[in-house]
Structure formats: structure tokens, C-alpha cells
Design an enzyme around this catalytic site. Structure first.
Site, PDB file in Angstrom:
ATOM      1  N   GLU A 247      35.826   7.669  -9.804  1.00  0.00           N
ATOM      2  CA  GLU A 247      35.654   7.178 -11.168  1.00  0.00           C
ATOM      3  C   GLU A 247      36.817   7.614 -12.050  1.00  0.00           C
ATOM      4  OE1 GLU A 247      31.855   8.307 -12.686  1.00  0.00           O
ATOM      5  OE2 GLU A 247      30.772   6.829 -11.476  1.00  0.00           O
TER       6      GLU A 247
ATOM      7  N   SER B 108      31.688   2.141  -8.903  1.00  0.00           N
ATOM      8  CA  SER B 108      30.441   1.566  -9.398  1.00  0.00           C
ATOM      9  C   SER B 108      30.579   0.058  -9.555  1.00  0.00           C
ATOM     10  CB  SER B 108      30.078   2.201 -10.745  1.00  0.00           C
ATOM     11  OG  SER B 108      28.902   1.655 -11.258  1.00  0.00           O
ATOM     12  N   GLY B 109      29.608  -0.674  -8.993  1.00  0.00           N
ATOM     13  CA  GLY B 109      29.633  -2.124  -9.063  1.00  0.00           C
ATOM     14  C   GLY B 109      30.278  -2.787  -7.871  1.00  0.00           C
TER      15      GLY B 109
ATOM     16  N   SER C  82      23.534   0.307 -11.090  1.00  0.00           N
ATOM     17  CA  SER C  82      24.432   1.363 -10.636  1.00  0.00           C
ATOM     18  C   SER C  82      23.640   2.597 -10.210  1.00  0.00           C
ATOM     19  CB  SER C  82      25.399   1.746 -11.764  1.00  0.00           C
ATOM     20  OG  SER C  82      26.215   2.833 -11.371  1.00  0.00           O
ATOM     21  N   SER C  83      23.943   3.112  -9.015  1.00  0.00           N
ATOM     22  CA  SER C  83      23.297   4.349  -8.549  1.00  0.00           C
ATOM     23  C   SER C  83      23.885   5.519  -9.313  1.00  0.00           C
ATOM     24  CB  SER C  83      23.520   4.532  -7.051  1.00  0.00           C
ATOM     25  OG  SER C  83      22.943   3.480  -6.334  1.00  0.00           O
TER      26      SER C  83
ATOM     27  N   THR D  91      25.170   0.046  -2.881  1.00  0.00           N
ATOM     28  CA  THR D  91      23.716   0.072  -2.670  1.00  0.00           C
ATOM     29  C   THR D  91      23.268  -1.121  -1.840  1.00  0.00           C
ATOM     30  OG1 THR D  91      23.419   1.229  -4.783  1.00  0.00           O
ATOM     31  CG2 THR D  91      21.486   0.137  -3.841  1.00  0.00           C
TER      32      THR D  91
ATOM     33  N   GLY E  14      31.436   6.233  -6.103  1.00  0.00           N
ATOM     34  CA  GLY E  14      32.837   6.103  -5.765  1.00  0.00           C
ATOM     35  C   GLY E  14      33.715   6.861  -6.748  1.00  0.00           C
TER      36      GLY E  14
ATOM     37  N   ASN F 116      28.140  -2.273 -13.683  1.00  0.00           N
ATOM     38  CA  ASN F 116      27.156  -2.636 -12.668  1.00  0.00           C
ATOM     39  C   ASN F 116      25.777  -2.649 -13.308  1.00  0.00           C
ATOM     40  OD1 ASN F 116      25.707  -3.069 -10.379  1.00  0.00           O
ATOM     41  ND2 ASN F 116      26.260  -1.179  -9.344  1.00  0.00           N
TER      42      ASN F 116
END
Length: 1109
Positions: free
Chosen positions: A392, A110-111, A163-164, A115, A390, A160
Site C-alpha cells: 500500500e 486492494s481491489g 476490501s479485506s 479475495t 497487498g 475496492n
């Protein structure tokens, strides 16, 4: 390629190493150092073969312009410096030209910029594919689906700001030309637990904040919302606002995107109503109550919030309140209803909020798919773009991190498999011998998680379905029993933990050795999150909602379709989705983008080595490089290889005339490179060691310097020769121009001298001729003068003789004339004395009249009929004439004025004249109406769509249409009515509905009454005995009383040939059905100020207060 175009290469002006396969030496430290060096020089993209590493710069870089798109368009992958556009172009050209379905896998934590990478890929494909109205619409819809899904599926986290919180896979479909036809989006595992609870420093989904910040006030009022974030329990307050993020502007962007994608206005409104309902669910609180049987139950504290939610989604308040307080369990033919305590009620509330939002998100994805799906049924080419969470590793990892990391294990497995397969296929295609490559196969980890018998997900499902007491602790015990001996599983009770020195492993946790490292999972919440349980009472309550969207989200709540079978668990559903995704990816040609986050501060120009090293490890980038370097580190087609290194061999420089492969063979043989360092494929040269390539590059660089020196030498010689020849030509030109100038000056001097000599000679000759001419002239003049004197003498003598004769003749004539005059005067003297006075008088009068008319002509008044001025009479005897002329002029002036009138204007003046005869000096309101033209149809009935229905009911031509007030006998108040006057009748209609209330033939009217004051009240009387007399007379009020009564009078006279009486009195009687009421007008001070007001005094008297003048 044009002659002026310069073909570049990945190896030109390289900062660090552009392809990690060429990194020498290959170690983790050199890998990180190369990434950092390129990052510091704004080179955020690096290759590992065909894999793109993308480091998030946390700022905008000028490398995505339309010029960059054109630069990378239709270029070889290694032809330019590393860029995400190069991978997108390679995938698009393979799909378009080779008919190979493609997929682009974007991974990273994330980050890291996943995206944004997916957006860049889609924008590049949209830029390079075909153009046209339909194609542009499809591209716009595909691109605008991103803002909608980001608003509902993205949130701000500690890592992020965007973040998605869901996985997205989009299949973009193309036709045979490579133009987009549509797309299909699949979503995976929305993090719906975020709806009810967010970690510290994080936000809920964007759409909640965008709605409260950007919605207009009237929309918020309609949704029963307030802008203050603190009013809602589901919104975390510690990070409600994000620096650099404009939620209000983003809300407008989302609404515009929904419109472009194809959402109707009512659909958008329904979605916002559901979002508002989810937001307000968090404000429902419960209080405990004890029943008689000793059981605890819960009740809603404040029912106002519950009422507003029910109004939003159209559900009865009692139904939803009962669903929060009771739970019904069905088993075959038996139903059992139990009460919910406060904790269970809060669980039910949060479960409803999570399910409502999750199902809404799935509905949004399906609705977008309906809009962007391809309309044709022909065979399509497909490019898939996977943007998924991703790997984590948090301090506190739960069920969500477990299945996310499981998905990444599967992606790593397919990555290794497809990479090796692609490498092997290229070796076989090029005829190069394939050697086996040793690598870590993570299939054992995937089997630990997904095995249908002993896998962790299978045991979790089994524990959820097992009867009896089920908890997270029993699930952990089961894991310890079955997985204790697995080499990648650790817990306090496992065999692998006996020799561990790590005593920080808690008792309620287990640890898995993933390909990216060890991850500690806390089992708390595993069972509940896997169950994903929503009480049936709540789903049935939602199905009963009158809100169409809410009802469609809960088909399982339909009582006629009750399924006693337990719904599939969250883990089972995600495992099936991942299996489908893997099957889909295996059918496509893969392209990889590995995203890396350089720091945790989300700041530019900061590169944290430890953080990047951790990501490099769990992304398996070093292993990827080793796999790629296990065979040949570098490969390139023969043509660009020969083009790049041909200057190193005299036989290939400057031009090689034969096949490119033979040229490369001659080149490498001449350079004496060992044969084991390279191999010849069918279309490519394969170089085993990067050192060999760098050696070639060093030689090329040195050779380029030598060539540059040679070119400089030749250029300088050419430049000096050119300058010398130019100076020589200049000297010759200057000398020629000077000689020409000198000769011109000499010629001018000689020419001037000759002209002077010529002028002197011509002067002398001219003077000589002049003297001769003067002499001849004097001689001629002397002869002429003598002749003139002689002729003059002769003429004077003749003249004297003629004058003498004339004098004699004139004397006779004068004597005769005098005699005749004397005789005539003697005869006329008597007659003149008798008529002289009369003649003088007539002459004087004539002169006076002429003067009078001339002065009158100059003093005529204007042509206006109302101009009463006239010149003063100059003489008394002209009195009658003066008066008659004034009358004649006025009549002539009026005729001229009337000739200017149109028929319409004549009719208006006829009406004005009629009004003057009826009301002048009788009605005080009349003077104010004189200057106002009579328009008649003030409402434009035939043109105004508001009165379309009324226009169809009235067939005759409308003479007058206006709004009047019909006075009510009961209270003296007026009700607005539409007054319509036609050729044969007048009508009263309702102003709002247009319904005709009364219709009276003009033949049934007898008179009209009104006061003499400034009010607008008048009564229209109906003949007794007629059908219209049943309701009685009409008492009306209008500011246009003069016009209405005048037109009514004239229309009745024209239609019935009978006049209606016009009565003007301050007190008159009006017939209301069976009773007569007196209407009395008095002067006073009405409550309304300057407007007359009617008031009921008793059953027989209505008093109208008229303001004093």
C-alpha cells in the site's frame, strides 16, 4: 484419453504470450503490452512459469462454470490456456498424489481481486475432491466461513467495494484420499481503527450496514437500533450505500452462513448485541466540568445512549460511566485514580469500541475454527491459502501501511527464496547444471524494520516503554539517530537526504526504499497505535458484564488476575505473527497468484498503463521473469513435446515406436537446432531461448498447413470417388426398377385379356345349363299341380261328410243344455231375491276400502318424526280407521328413527330431553341452545399440552371441561376459570397456570339458581356445614349455561341418587362466606352492548344488566 479427445497446449491459439517467460523481447513496455492485449480479449490470466498473474476484469466472465472445472481437472499445468483453475489443480494433485503440503500465496493491492481469487481456489478444490454427506458438510462449512468473515472484516474503500481489512490464512486439511476433513483460519492485523474513523469516500465494516438494512423490525427494536445510518457517528454518510450491493440480502446470507458453519441462535444474537453496542458507543458524547481543585473532568452528555448500551451488554450504568470519567493506575501496592478530560474520555470511548470489535472478530475466527476443525487425529495433508493485504502506497501513510508493507517485504523475501530454491531443485532433479542467478535481496530492508536491536519496530517498542515524555517526534528523533546512515532510510536529518532534490519531504515524516518503491510514512499516531492502550478500568467494567460473550472477551479485566506487566505492543504481536506465518510457509510447497488492478475506477474494459506498470514494479514481476529466464526459458516433458512436434520429422511422423526421449533427440537433430539452445533432462527437454521455441512453433504451423492441404486433397478425392460410385449404384438401381415396372404392366394387360375371354365362355355355358334346368322344372311343376287338384277334390268331399255328422250331434247337445239351464234358473230364483242386497253392500264396501288403501299408499308422508302431515280422510265412516292408522304409522316411523341412533347419540338426546324438561318455557336462553350439540370436553384436556399438568392432577374421567367466569363479590367482575366436572366432583382451576382453586364433591351440592332471561349467570349452592361451604356458594357465568347445569344435574343424580334443585328466578340469594348477597337481574343496556354485565350496587346486592330482547 479417449480416441476422440483432442489434446491442446498453452501455445495453441495463443493471444499474445500466455507465459511471460517466452516474451520476446523482454522489456517493461512489451510486458505491459502483452498484459493489455490479453486483457482486451478477456484473457485475464497469464503465467510466469508456475506463477499466475490475475488481472481483475471488474465483471463476470463465463470461465468458471462446472464445464471449465472438468476441463482443467487432472490436466498438465501447461496443457491448457492460463487459468487459476490450472494452478489450483496442480496444487491439489501434488498434495493428493505426492503427499506434499501446499500453500497458495495470493498478493496484490486492494481491489486487485485477492479475495475473489481465494474463493475460486477453494470452490475448485471443493468441486474436484470427493463426495459424500460428511465431505459435503465439511466443504459447505469451509466455503460458508467466507461470508461471515467478509461481513465482519471487509469494508468499502476508495479502491475496492469489498476490501479485506485483515489478513487471512486458512489451512485446509485433507485425508489420505484427498477429501477435506476441516480447516484452521488465522487472522492478521484487523484494521480496527476503521471502527471509529473512516477516510472520505469509504465505509465502516459491512456488518454495521447489513444489520441496519436487513434485520427485521422486531430485532432492531430489541437491539435499540434504528435503520437511519445518520443516527450513528461511527458510520460515514458520504458513501453509506454502494451501487450494486444489497446490504439487506447480504445480512440474510451472513445469518444463513453462520447457521451452516455451526453458530447457535443465542450465539448469533449475542454477536449482534455486541455489534449494536459498538455502534452505539460512537453516539456517547462528553461535556467538560471543572472540579474544586481546578482539574478538568468529563461527564456524559446524554445518558440514554449509555443506558441502552448497558442494557445490551448487561452492565451497571454507574460502573461504565465511571470508567469513562476516571482512570486507575496501579503500581505494586499503590492505586492512583485520576480524572479524564474530554479528549481523554473520547480516546477511552474509541479505544473501547476498537478493542471490543477487534476481540469480537478474534472470537468469531476461533468459533469458526471450532466448527471446521478436523475431528480425526490421524496425520493430515494441508493446503494453505493466504489472502493478505497487498503493498500500500497512499498519500498519507501511517502505522497500518508500515506494518502491511513490512509483511509484503517478508512475503517478497520468501517468494524470491522459494522460487530460486524450486528452480534449483528442478535443475538438480533433471540433471541440468545450475548457474548462479544475481537478484536483489530485500533482506536488508527486512532487517531495517525487524532487527531486534536497531530495527524500526524495536525502537518503536522501546520508545513506547520508555518513562518520561513520549511522543511521535521523539520516536522520529531516535530513528534519525540510529538509522540515519542506512541506505534504504531517508528523512530530513538522515545522511541520504543531503543530496536529495526532493524538498517535499516533511519534517514529521520518514521514507523507506522498499523493494516496490519509496514510501513516505507520517509518524503521527505511530506511538498510540503501537501502544494499543485500553484503560484497565474499562476492561474491568467489561468483565463485570452479565453478557457472557462480552465477559469472555475481556479476561484481563478479572480483578483476581491483575497483571501489572505491560501488554505486548501491536507491532510486537504482528512481528511475531508474521514470523510464525513465514515459518509455516517455508514448510510447504508454494504456489503464487499475483493480482493486478487494471484501473482505479473499478470499471470493466479500462486498462490504465501507468497504474498497472506501478503494480508490476512493486510486485517484482519483471524480476521474477528474469529469474526464470536466467537458465532455460521453456521446459516440457518428453511425451507432450514429441506429440506436439513429431510432424516436423519424417522418422517420428506419424508414430514413434521407441522411447519419447529418443524421439525428441531424433527430432531436434533432424531440425538442425544448435546444441547450445537446449539440454536434455531426465524427464524434460529444456529450451534456453524463446526464439528457438517460436521457431519450432512457426515450423509446426507451416507443417500443419501442409498436412491440412494434404488431408484436404485426399478427402476431396475420396469424396468424388464416393459420389461417383454412389451415382453408379443409383443408376443400376433405377434401371432395374424400371424394367421390373414395364414387365409388370405387360403382364397385367395379358392377364386382363385372358380374364375377359374366360368370362364370356363361362357365361355362354351357364345360360345353356339354365335353359335345360328351367324345362325340367316346368315338367315337374305340371305333375305336381295335377296331383294337388286331385287330392283337394277328395279332401273336400270327406270334409262335407264330417260336417254333416257334427251338426247333427251339436243339435242334441244344445237342446239338453237349454233344458238344464231352464231347470236351474227356476230353482235359484227364490234364493237370489232374499240375499242380493247384502252381497252388493259387502262388495261395494270392499271396493271402497281397496281404493282407500291404494290412495293412502301413494300419499304417505315423509319418515321424519316431526313431519305432522297426513292425507285427508276421504269418507266419514273411515274416521276411526284413519286416526288409528295415523297413530300406528307415527309409532312405526319413530321406532325406525330410533333404530338409527348410536349409544352416544342417545345419551346426547337424553341430555337434550332433560334440558327441555328443566328449561323449556322457563329460561329465555334455552331456545338458542337447542340447535347446539352438547360436546362436554371443549378444552380437550387430555390432548392439549397446555393443560398437561392439570390432566395429571385429575384422575377421574372428565365429563365436561369449559372456561367460565367466576364472579367476584367485591366488584362484580369475572375471572376466567376452568370448570371441570367429573363423576364425583366439580373443580375450578386457574386458566393460565392450571392450578386447582376449588374442588367440591357432588354430594355437597344442594341446588343451582339462575334467571329466566337470556344471560349466562348461575349460582351453585353448597350444603351448609360441609368443608366446601367454608368459601361459600359459587356465582359463575358461561354461554353454555344450559349444558353445564344439565350435565351437573344428571351427574349428581347418577352419582348420589339425589336430585339437586333447579331454581329459575330473576332474584335469588348467594352465600359468600358469612354473608348472603342478593343477585338481581334487570333488563337494560349494558356497557358491553349485547353481553350481560354484573355490577356491585352495595354490600348486599349484585345487579346483572341483561340486554332487552
Amino acid at each position: 484419453m479417449s480416441k476422440m479427445e483432442v489434446k491442446t497446449s498453452l501455445l495453441d491459439n495463443m493471444i499474445g504470450v500466455g507465459d511471460m517467460v517466452l516474451l520476446e523481447p523482454l522489456a517493461e513496455e512489451s510486458f505491459l503490452e502483452n498484459l493489455k492485449k490479453r486483457f482486451d480479449h478477456n484473457e485475464i490470466y497469464t503465467y510466469i512459469g508456475s506463477v499466475v498473474i490475475s488481472v481483475n476484469p471488474y465483471r463476470s466472465l463465463p470461465i468458471y462454470s462446472p464445464e471449465k472445472v472438468e476441463e482443467y481437472r487432472n490436466r498438465n499445468f501447461y496443457e491448457l490456456s492460463p487459468h487459476i483453475f490450472s494452478l489450483a489443480d496442480e496444487a491439489y494433485r501434488s498434495l493428493r498424489d505426492q503427499d506434499k503440503d501446499q500453500c497458495i500465496l495470493i498478493t496484490g493491492e486492494s481491489g486487485a481481486g485477492k479475495t475473489e481469487a481465494s474463493k475460486l481456489v477453494m470452490s475448485y478444490v471443493a468441486a474436484v475432491c470427493g463426495k459424500g454427506a460428511e465431505v459435503n458438510q465439511v466443504k459447505e462449512q469451509l466455503l460458508q466461513s467466507n461470508p461471515v468473515l467478509e461481513a465482519f472484516g471487509n469494508a468499502k474503500t476508495v479502491r475496492n467495494d469489498n476490501s479485506s481489512r485483515f489478513g487471512k490464512y486458512m489451512d485446509i486439511e485433507f485425508d489420505f484420499k484427498g477429501d477435506p476433513l476441516g480447516g484452521v483460519i488465522s487472522n492478521y492485523l484487523l484494521e480496527k481503527s476503521r471502527v471509529v474513523k473512516q477516510p472520505r469516500g469509504e465505509r465502516n465494516f459491512h456488518v454495521f450496514y447489513q444489520l441496519l438494512s436487513g434485520a427485521p423490525d422486531d430485532m432492531l427494536k430489541k437491539l435499540n437500533l434504528e435503520r437511519d445510518f445518520s443516527k450513528y457517528n461511527y458510520l460515514g454518510l458520504d458513501s453509506a450505500t454502494v451501487n450494486g450491493v444489497d446490504d439487506a440480502a447480504n445480512f440474510r446470507t451472513v445469518r444463513n452462513a453462520m447457521q451452516i458453519v455451526g453458530f447457535m441462535d443465542d450465539e448469533t444474537q449475542s454477536v449482534l448485541e455486541v455489534v449494536s453496542a459498538v455502534l452505539k458507543l460512537g453516539n456517547i458524547e462528553f461535556k467538560p466540568e471543572s472540579r474544586v481543585n481546578g482539574l478538568d473532568e468529563s461527564r456524559v452528555k446524554d445518558k440514554n445512549e449509555l443506558k441502552e448500551i448497558c442494557e445490551l451488554i448487561g452492565i451497571e450504568q454507574t460502573v461504565l460511566e465511571r470508567a469513562f470519567s476516571f482512570r486507575t493506575v496501579e503500581a505494586k501496592q499503590e492505586k492512583v485514580s485520576t480524572t479524564l478530560n474530554v479528549a481523554q474520555a473520547y480516546y477511552a470511548r474509541d479505544a473501547l469500541a476498537k478493542n471490543l470489535y477487534s476481540r469480537l472478530f478474534s472470537w468469531l475466527v476461533n468459533r469458526i475454527n471450532e466448527s471446521i476443525k478436523a475431528q480425526t487425529k490421524t496425520r493430515k495433508k494441508v493446503m494453505g491459502v493466504l489472502d493478505i493485504y497487498g503493498f500500500e502506497i497512499f498519500e498519507d501513510n501511517s502505522f497500518e501501511q508500515f506494518i502491511i508493507n513490512y509483511c509484503n517485504e517478508k512475503l517478497q523475501q520468501i517468494f524470491i527464496e522459494l522460487t530460486l530454491r524450486e528452480e534449483q531443485e528442478e535443475y538438480i532433479r533433471e540433471g541440468i547444471e545450475w548457474t548462479h542467478i544475481d537478484y536483489f535481496n530485500n533482506a536488508i530492508i527486512c532487517d531495517l524494520i525487524e532487527n531486534n536491536t536497531n530495527g524500526i519496530l524495536a525502537m518503536l517498542d522501546e520508545e513506547c516503554l520508555r518513562p518520561g515524555t513520549v511522543s511521535d517526534e521523539t520516536f522520529l528523533e531516535k530513528l534519525n539517530q540510529i538509522c540515519a546512515g542506512h541506505e534504504h532510510f531517508e528523512s530530513r536529518m538522515s545522511k541520504n537526504s543531503k543530496f536529495l532534490n526532493d524538498h517535499t519531504l516533511p519534517h514529521n515524516c520518514f521514507r523507506i526504499q522498499h523493494y516496490a518503491g519509496k514510501v513516505l510514512y507520517r509518524v503521527e499516531g505511530f506511538v498510540d497505535k503501537n501502544n494499543d492502550l485500553l484503560y484497565r478500568d474499562l476492561s474491568q467494567a467489561m468483565w463485570k458484564a452479565s453478557h457472557n460473550l462480552v465477559k469472555s472477551l475481556f479476561p484481563d479485566g478479572n480483578p483476581t488476575k491483575i497483571n501489572l506487566k505491560r501488554p505486548p505492543t501491536a507491532g510486537f504481536q504482528f512481528k511475531a505473527s508474521v514470523a510464525t506465518l513465514m515459518k509455516n510457509l517455508l514448510t510447504k510447497n508454494p504456489n503464487y497468484i499475483r493480482c493486478i488492478k487494471p484501473n482505479d475506477k473499478k470499471a470493466a474494459h479500462i486498462f490504465t498503463d501507468s497504474l498497472v506498470c506501478h503494480q508490476v514494479r512493486y510486485l517484482g514481476l519483471m524480476e521474477n521473469v528474469r529469474v526464470r529466464r536466467a537458465g532455460y526459458a521453456f521446459r516440457q516433458t518428453y511425451e507432450p513435446c514429441l506429440e506436439r512436434y513429431k510432424m516436423l520429422c519424417k522418422q517420428t511422423w506419424p508414430h514413434w515406436r521407441g522411447p519419447a526421449r529418443e524421439g525428441v533427440e531424433v527430432l531436434l537433430k533432424d531440425l538442425q537446432i544448435p546444441r547450445e539452445e537446449y539440454s536434455y533432462g531426465r524427464s524434460k527437454i529444456f529450451i534456453r531461448n524463446p526464439r528457438t521455441l517460436f521457431h519450432l512453433e512457426d515450423q509446426r504451423k507451416q507443417r500443419l498447413q501442409d498436412l491440412a492441404a494434404l488431408i484436404q486433397k485426399i478427402y476431396r478425392g475420396w469424396k468424388c470417388r464416393t459420389r461417383f460410385l454412389l451415382m453408379k449404384r443409383s443408376q443400376i438401381t433405377v434401371a432395374a426398377w424400371y424394367r421390373r415396372y414395364a414387365q409388370q404392366k405387360k403382364y397385367q394387360r395379358i392377364k386382363s385379356s385372358a380374364i375377359v375371354v374366360q368370362s364370356y365362355i363361362r357365361g355362354w355355358k351357364s345360360r345353356k345349363i339354365l335353359r335345360e334346368l328351367k324345362y325340367q322344372k316346368r315338367c315337374t311343376e305340371a305333375v305336381t299341380t295335377i296331383a294337388a287338384y286331385w287330392h283337394g277334390t277328395q279332401a273336400r268331399m270327406e270334409l262335407r261328410h264330417l260336417k254333416e255328422e257334427a251338426r247333427n250331434k251339436r243339435a242334441v247337445t244344445v237342446i239338453w243344455a237349454c233344458w238344464l239351464g231352464t231347470k236351474v234358473r227356476r230353482d235359484y230364483r227364490k234364493f237370489f231375491r232374499a240375499n242380493a242386497g247384502k252381497k252388493i253392500y259387502e262388495f261395494t264396501i270392499q271396493r271402497i276400502m281397496q281404493k282407500y288403501f291404494l290412495e293412502l299408499k301413494n300419499k304417505m308422508p315423509s319418515m321424519s318424526p316431526i313431519d305432522k302431515t297426513w292425507p285427508a280422510r276421504p269418507y266419514l265412516f273411515l274416521e276411526a280407521t284413519h286416526t288409528e292408522l295415523r297413530r300406528i304409522f307415527h309409532l312405526w316411523r319413530c321406532k325406525k328413527y330410533r333404530d338409527l341412533f348410536t349409544e352416544q347419540k342417545k345419551a346426547i338426546y337424553d341430555e337434550k330431553l332433560e334440558a327441555s324438561e328443566m328449561f323449556k318455557d322457563k329460561k329465555a336462553l334455552y331456545p338458542s341452545s337447542v340447535g347446539q350439540p352438547f360436546q362436554g370436553d371443549y378444552l380437550e384436556i387430555s390432548k392439549n399440552p397446555k393443560y398437561q399438568k392439570l390432566s395429571t392432577l385429575v384422575e377421574e374421567k372428565i365429563i365436561l371441561a369449559d372456561i367460565v367466569n367466576k364472579i367476584n363479590r367485591a366488584n362484580g367482575k369475572g375471572a376466567p376459570r376452568i370448570f371441570l366436572l367429573t363423576k364425583n366432583s366439580f373443580l375450578l382451576a386457574d386458566q393460565k397456570s392450571g392450578q386447582i382453586k376449588s374442588s367440591v364433591p357432588l354430594s355437597d351440592l344442594t341446588s343451582a339458581s339462575m334467571s329466566a332471561q337470556t344471560d349466562g349467570f348461575f349460582a351453585v349452592r353448597v350444603k351448609e356445614g360441609t368443608p366446601a361451604a367454608a368459601k361459600g356458594d359459587f356465582l359463575l357465568s358461561s354461554d353454555r349455561l344450559i349444558e353445564i347445569v344439565t350435565k351437573l344435574y344428571r351427574t349428581c343424580l347418577s352419582s348420589t341418587k339425589e336430585k339437586i334443585n333447579i331454581e329459575i328466578s330473576d332474584e335469588f340469594l348467594v352465600q359468600f362466606k358469612q354473608d348472603k348477597v342478593c343477585v338481581k337481574f334487570v333488563q337494560g343496556s349494558p356497557k358491553n352492548g349485547s353481553v350481560a354485565a354484573c355490577k356491585r350496587k352495595n354490600n348486599r346486592l349484585l345487579e346483572v344488566a341483561v340486554p332487552s330482547p
